[in-house]
Design an enzyme around this catalytic site. Structure first.
Site, short mmCIF file in Angstrom:
data_model
loop_
_atom_site.label_atom_id
_atom_site.label_comp_id
_atom_site.label_asym_id
_atom_site.label_seq_id
_atom_site.Cartn_x
_atom_site.Cartn_y
_atom_site.Cartn_z
N HIS A 267 18.49 19.53 4.85
CA HIS A 267 18.89 20.05 3.53
C HIS A 267 19.27 21.53 3.61
CE1 HIS A 267 18.66 20.06 -0.95
NE2 HIS A 267 18.38 21.34 -0.75
N GLU A 268 18.38 22.32 4.20
CA GLU A 268 18.65 23.76 4.26
C GLU A 268 19.79 24.07 5.23
OE1 GLU A 268 17.42 25.23 1.92
OE2 GLU A 268 15.74 23.91 1.42
#
Length: 503
Positions: A267-268
């Site tokens: 995600h990051e």
């Protein structure tokens, strides 16, 4: 002085201001990763000072004069010229910033810095009462901010606009409500299905050092450049850019479950790929910044969910994962693992929620934020209201406030108006990904071979390189040929979970 010279002076000034922002970002990142707890009060003063200095520069009369001079120039009125986006967005930011009293800016910086520190302590101790007065102060200040900026609908609009320009509660609220209503029958059908994954897979031994190395290797293969970034551990995963060629990712790990750490990295890293794809030569200018939080979230959710939870992705990476964790996964077939990581069930924690239920978590937070800002809900009553909505929308009851109302960092950081961008990001991501499939042809085959460059190049060409040249709604229309809708997301969910749960 001609318009070209005026424009250059404006850009030089804004780039210098970006140095202050990046210095504050370094302090904020370090506060969440390595800062000793006793340093909290002084860090709040540091950030307050930098916020004050940044606000003074952003609202300097000279900036307004430069923008006035450029207002009717060819640089500002020619939509084909990237300079027009720079002038447009700087004007927008200037008008907003000049409405905020300097005293309020400093107070917010101090309150949110201290609020995050107390939130971290209170969450560990499961003590909402400890955090409540700090949150109440933040809510009070955010109301003042909304009133200072102004709005036509409700206070929430002024704060939402800071994250998703031009969006309003009157527009977003019905979209979230409608999406939630569409998901209800899907979630119900999944719950009633006799097909159940083996969730015991995620109650085994997954050493953190191996989780870290595997996650970094996957992020690298996706295209994230660790020469211009790094990965660290924090209480709540995030991505932040400290300057050109300096993008920081954070995650958190569970020694018995690899999902929180690994999928937070994906995600990051999705956020990070967007940041690394922005024109570094324009850092500090609108053309070097992301379009909106919703568009930014579309990048992280695309890599985390549409790519990272797909069968083609694990066709490539699962043998490597088995090699990394042989004692836990050597005897687990790919299909069993794939079903397990895509298990859908109502859960307490937003960041660990599955695709089918995730947007219900956002709907809950949106409704609570609006009520807090409009004065319809007091902070002391927030935990009870939170628990009631979790029972209503997800049919579950949080056992404590640490896993309930205090699970997210956002409110302690003053980020009211942020949460709807997560659902907007899911909608954008699905629509973009469907278009990428059309444009790239064999996208599933590329992913199954571990070839991520075609998708990343597509994202760079269509989204990253433009910065804020196009507003979000226009960007979606340009890329997909249609306005934003829930069609692509709902089709994806019905197809995927229909197959897994034999609906």
């Amino acid at each position: 002085m001609d318009s070209a010279e005026t424009y250059q002076q404006l850009c030089n000034y804004v780039r210098e201001s970006a140095l202050l922002h990046s210095a504050a970002s370094v302090l904020e990142w370090e506060e969440q990763t390595y800062m000793p707890p006793a340093a909290g009060e002084y860090r709040s003063d540091q950030l307050s000072l930098l916020a004050t200095m940044s606000h003074e520069r952003a609202t300097a009369p000279q900036v307004g004069e430069w923008l006035d001079t450029l207002a009717d120039s060819d640089l500002a009125t020619d939509p084909a010229n990237p300079a027009s986006a720079v002038v447009r967005e700087l004007r927008r930011s200037y008008d907003r910033q000049t409405k905020l009293p300097l005293k309020l800016v400093a107070a917010l910086a101090r309150a949110t810095s201290r609020g995050q520190q107390v939130w971290t302590e209170a969450r560990k101790e499961n003590d909402f009462a400890k955090f409540a007065p700090y949150l109440a102060e933040i809510i009070k200040l955010k109301r003042e901010e909304a009133d200072a900026v102004g709005y036509t609908g409700c206070r929430y609009d002024a704060l939402l606009d800071d994250y998703e320009p031009h969006a309003t509660a009157a527009e977003v609220g019905p979209v979230l409500k409608s999406l939630g209503e569409s998901l209800v029958p899907i979630v119900a059908a999944i719950s009633e299905s006799s097909q159940k994954p083996n969730s015991e897979i995620f109650n085994r031994d997954y050493p953190i050092d191996m989780q870290t190395s595997f996650g970094q290797a996957v992020a690298t293969q996706m295209g994230f450049d660790f020469r211009s970034g790094r990965l660290d551990v924090t209480a709540h995963p995030f991505c932040t850019t400290l300057g050109p060629h300096d993008v920081r990712l954070t995650t958190r790990f569970d020694t018995t479950d690899l999902r929180p750490g690994f999928f937070s990295i994906l995600h990051e890293a999705g956020h990070g790929l967007y940041e690394q794809g922005l024109p570094s030569e324009d850092y500090g200018l609108p053309t070097g910044e992301s379009v909106s939080l919703g568009i930014h979230e579309s990048q992280s959710r695309m890599w985390e969910i549409l790519v990272g939870l797909s069968r083609p992705f694990w066709n490539h990476f699962y043998p490597k994962l088995q090699d990394a964790f042989p004692q836990s996964l050597a005897d687990t077939p790919l299909e069993e693992f794939y079903f397990a990581i895509n298990e859908s069930t109502p859960s307490l924690i937003r960041v660990e929620a599955d695709e089918a239920t995730y947007n219900l978590h956002i709907l809950i937070r949106f409704e609570l934020e609006v009520a807090l800002l409009e004065g319809d809900l007091d902070v002391d009553a927030l935990p009870a209201a939170w628990n009631e909505k979790y029972r209503k929308y997800l049919g579950i009851d949080p056992p404590n406030d640490a896993m309930g109302v205090m699970q997210d960092v956002h409110w302690s950081a003053g980020m009211l108006g942020y949460f709807p961008t997560y659902s907007l990001g899911n909608l954008y991501a699905a629509q973009f990904f469907a278009q990428a499939h059309e444009d790239l042809g064999d996208l599933d085959g590329q992913i199954a071979r571990g070839e991520f460059a075609p998708l990343l190049d597509w994202l760079h060409t269509n989204i990253h390189q433009h910065g804020q040249r196009y507003p979000a709604s226009e960007l979606v229309q340009r890329i997909t040929g249609r306005p934003l809708s829930s069609e692509a997301l709902l089709k994806h969910l019905k197809d995927k979970f229909g197959e897994l749960y034999r609906l």
